[in-house]
Design a protein around this motif. Structure first.
Motif, mmCIF file in Angstrom:
data_model
loop_
_atom_site.group_PDB
_atom_site.id
_atom_site.type_symbol
_atom_site.label_atom_id
_atom_site.label_comp_id
_atom_site.label_asym_id
_atom_site.label_seq_id
_atom_site.Cartn_x
_atom_site.Cartn_y
_atom_site.Cartn_z
ATOM 1 N N ILE A 120 20.479 -17.772 50.488
ATOM 2 C CA ILE A 120 19.638 -16.354 50.931
ATOM 3 C C ILE A 120 20.303 -15.016 51.918
ATOM 4 O O ILE A 120 20.236 -13.969 51.935
ATOM 5 N N GLN A 180 20.439 -21.237 40.294
ATOM 6 C CA GLN A 180 19.913 -20.217 41.651
ATOM 7 C C GLN A 180 19.297 -18.983 40.974
ATOM 8 O O GLN A 180 19.664 -18.505 40.303
ATOM 9 N N ILE A 240 13.240 -10.822 55.267
ATOM 10 C CA ILE A 240 13.119 -12.439 54.665
ATOM 11 C C ILE A 240 12.956 -12.995 56.423
ATOM 12 O O ILE A 240 14.123 -12.590 56.500
ATOM 13 N N TRP A 246 7.710 -18.932 51.049
ATOM 14 C CA TRP A 246 8.544 -19.353 49.730
ATOM 15 C C TRP A 246 9.359 -20.572 50.169
ATOM 16 O O TRP A 246 10.215 -20.687 50.813
ATOM 17 N N VAL A 288 11.789 -23.222 48.866
ATOM 18 C CA VAL A 288 13.370 -23.088 48.520
ATOM 19 C C VAL A 288 13.705 -24.444 47.810
ATOM 20 O O VAL A 288 13.347 -25.961 48.140
ATOM 21 N N TYR A 316 9.552 -22.659 43.311
ATOM 22 C CA TYR A 316 10.994 -22.541 42.471
ATOM 23 C C TYR A 316 10.426 -23.647 40.662
ATOM 24 O O TYR A 316 11.791 -23.398 40.198
ATOM 25 N N VAL A 319 17.580 -13.823 44.302
ATOM 26 C CA VAL A 319 16.736 -13.050 45.507
ATOM 27 C C VAL A 319 16.121 -11.953 44.928
ATOM 28 O O VAL A 319 14.638 -11.824 44.796
#
Length: 318
Positions: free
Chosen positions: A171, A138, A186, A212, A214, A242, A141
């Motif tokens: 998140i 990951q 967000i 976004w 993910v 991503y 963020v």
């Protein structure tokens, strides 16, 4: 739509077979020759190009180590035998690249494990095992939206479609810090099935500045990806995806891990375990350090972004 999907599949899921280092032909009969105390067994779940990039970087970073690699090429039945196979081979460290290898080792062997290239590793509760360390896939963020603001600064609301588990794990812990440091809000749209993805996109996209995407595989499938990219491009909706191939297919911007750096991070953990006798759980799960940014020139033009701004991005496509 088919053409876009094939681009994504070819770029992400097809591997050019590269012989790099010592490759095992038969994992069930393998044993290390001439043991030195620096035996590393790299186990790869499938034929994916980025997995090989990580593996090659590990080899480059561990000169003098006795390293052997086996790629299961998606053979789930053989991977179920991993506890017995690894216990028989007895490496000093096992490197698990990919989710299928990791899930067949967690809690089943005592040999030190360093894993990577696993999106949702938290579902395996790896933190409770003393013999496991790893590098997360990951991208932080804050890093995603800090990089986006360098080329597209005037956004405030970011919409994301994901499951409750993904939101809570990857998140939610960063929502406040992103809002405070970057002035980015967000806005989540929580769903439980990929069947709801398209309708969720239509509801959310009109109320936010940026969408976004993910890697929540519990709700994201190929049809969702195609719709997300096609609709965003058609309507000039800025998107953060991503992976670079999604930008090539029509997404606006991506912040992805630097896979060579991930390999270097894994190699450092291996050195700490073998040479410094550090317990894997003391190393923990490290965040990915390096990132790679990609932008779609055509989409940038639609958004009236100055061409000169593209020079600060690692790669410009189209």
């Amino acid at each position: 739509m088919k053409k876009i999907f094939f681009v994504i599949v070819l770029k992400i899921f097809i591997l050019n077979v590269v012989c790099y280092g010592s490759v095992i032909s038969d994992i069930k009969s393998f044993s290390f020759p001439n043991k030195t105390g620096k035996e590393v067994l790299i186990l790869i779940s499938d034929k994916i190009s980025t997995f090989d990039e990580v593996k090659d970087s590990i080899y480059d970073s561990l000169k003098g180590y006795n390293i052997y690699t086996y790629n299961f090429q998606g053979d789930t039945n053989l991977m179920k035998e991993l506890p017995d196979i690894v216990s028989k081979i007895k490496p000093n460290v096992v490197v698990a690249i990919g989710v299928s290898v990791l899930e067949n080792l967690v809690g089943k062997v005592d040999i030190p494990i360093v894993f990577t290239m696993v999106i949702n590793y938290k579902k395996f509760n790896v933190e409770k095992y003393k013999n496991i360390a790893g590098v997360s896939l990951q991208v932080p963020v804050e890093s995603v939206f800090f990089n986006l603001k360098t080329v597209y600064p005037n956004f405030r609301k970011v919409g994301v479609i994901c499951s409750q588990d993904y939101y809570n794990s990857f998140i939610l812990p960063f929502v406040d810090s992103v809002k405070l440091s970057l002035e980015v809000e967000i806005v989540p749209y929580i769903i439980s099935s990929s069947k709801d993805y398209i309708s969720s996109y239509n509801s959310l996209a009109k109320n936010v500045d940026v969408m976004w995407m993910v890697p929540d595989t519990s709700v994201l499938d190929k049809n969702s990806i195609i719709y997300f990219i096609n609709e965003s491009f058609k309507n000039s909706k800025p998107t953060v995806v991503y992976s670079e191939p999604f930008v090539e297919a029509g997404g606006f911007f991506s912040v992805s891990p630097n896979y060579s750096t991930i390999g270097s991070q894994v190699a450092l953990m291996i050195r700490r375990i073998i040479e410094d006798n550090v317990s894997p759980n003391k190393l923990g799960i490290a965040p990915v350090v390096g990132t790679f940014t990609t932008i779609n020139r055509e989409m940038a033009k639609k958004l009236s972004i100055d061409e000169n701004m593209l020079g600060i991005v690692d790669k410009v496509v189209k």
